[in-house]
Write a protein that holds these residues in place. Structure first.
Motif: not given
Ligand code: ATP
Ligand code: MG
Length: 363
Positions: A94-110
């Protein structure tokens, strides 16, 4: 500012004889929620998909926040879309599903963690962040799909019947959740639904479509109280509005709608001027809750036989056969009439809607 503006939009699918959308103009002001409603196949999803960039319009311009995005790729439009089928990545938590779009945008992990935790908190998903979608209920999956859109903080949210797979209880919970998210984020949104309660409660503006043509744009109250034509009048409200076909008579300065078994004075309601508005056909509309078994002074009586009685808990719906045609009356469940009974129902001439018999437009 992220107003959505559609200008001169035409959409004709390849090989189709006629356009699904002939010529559509619609502006959703920044921060507002526009709810699109209309019969199946009227072009609601097509409209949303064009705003998302998943379909290209045959003609016309789409602007988001003043920028022409008509030929811009979906990923470059800064929109987030939630569908009826939530299409989560099955191999991701669930976490990774929600984070996916943000990872693509290379947002900082924090930043990713902060956004996902905040959305998970508000959607009641904190306990499930490490689970895979297959270990979630349908309602929980739909929450993840909404969360995935929310964390991206897009310029525009597009919702295509996001709740229609859920049971009644979950739907109303999620409806309130979406209303809360919209209140908090004030993100410009377009929302397609078949559910009138969703439309009435979520919308800043309702857009009623029929055959790809906008019938009316208005606040929920506008649409319900002042429907622009007979179609809109019949589309909103459960049970549907009653329609009585009548002749418009203008005699001695009095305007009347006269039909089989009834004569309704119109002056108070329409302000029709007999000199200008010739005698013709009209359709009188009255909502089932505005017909009463108890009459007041000036009310018009209609008489009919009860064909069916539907008990809806606190209320009862009576279906009558009358000389004027079928009538539906919504009243409290304590009311006595039973099938076979002949009853009088009362119509308040101030509570009616009048439509032109030919154009079906509101008079
Ligand atoms: N890819 C396509 N190719 C050809 N015709 C299509 C395509 N997608 C949709 N249509 C047609 O366009 C019309 C509008 O479809 P659309 O999906 O926009 O309707 P809708 O208002 O969302 O309906 P519903 O309420 O059933 O979801 C329909 O007649 C549909 O058959
Ligand atoms: Mg659709």
């Amino acid at each position: 500012m992220s107003e959505v503006e559609l200008q001169g939009i035409k959409k004709q699918y390849e090989g189709a004889e006629r356009p699904v959308i002939p010529d559509l103009a619609l502006t959703v002001p920044s921060g507002q929620m526009a709810v699109l409603v209309g019969p199946s196949g009227c072009g609601k999803s097509t409209t949303l998909r064009m705003v998302a960039g998943l379909e290209e319009p045959t003609a016309g311009t789409i602007k988001i926040g003043g920028r022409d995005v008509t030929h811009v790729a979906p990923a470059e439009r800064d929109i987030a879309m939630v569908f009826q089928s939530y299409a989560l990545y099955p191999h991701m938590t669930v976490f990774e599903n929600m984070a996916f779009g943000l990872r693509i945008k290379h947002l900082p992990e924090a930043e990713i963690q902060t956004r996902v935790f905040a959305a998970a908190e508000s959607l009641g998903l904190r306990p499930y962040l490490e689970r895979r979608p297959k270990a979630l209920s349908g309602g929980q999956r739909q929450r993840v799909a909404i969360g995935r859109a929310v964390v991206r903080a897009p310029k525009v949210f597009l919702f295509d019947e996001p709740l229609s797979n859920l049971d009644a209880k979950l739907r109303s919970d999620m409806r309130r959740e979406i209303a809360r998210i919209h209140q908090a984020s004030k993100t410009t949104s377009m929302y397609v639904t078949h559910d009138q309660i969703e439309a009435m409660t979520l919308a800043d503006m309702i857009v009623v479509l029929k055959d790809g043509v906008i019938q009316q744009i208005g606040t929920p109250v506008d649409i319900y109280e002042r429907p622009a034509n007979r179609f809109v009048a019949g589309f909103f409200g459960t049970p549907s509005m009653n329609f009585l076909t009548a002749d418009l008579k203008a005699t001695a300065g009095r305007e009347l709608a006269r039909g089989p078994g009834f004569e309704i004075p119109l002056a108070a309601r329409t302000g029709l001027r007999p000199a200008k508005d010739a005698v013709g056909k009209v359709v009188v509309g009255v909502r089932p809750e505005r017909l009463s078994l108890v009459g007041n002074t000036d009310d018009v009586a209609l008489s009919g036989e009860v064909a069916m009685r539907e008990v809806l808990g606190a209320e009862v719906v009576l279906h009558l056969d009358s000389a004027a045609g079928p009538l539906t009356v919504r009243t409290d469940a304590g009311s006595a009439p039973r099938p076979g009974d002949t009853v009088q129902v009362w119509l308040d001439p101030k509570a009616i809607h009048v439509f032109d018999g030919a154009t079906e437009l509101r008079l």
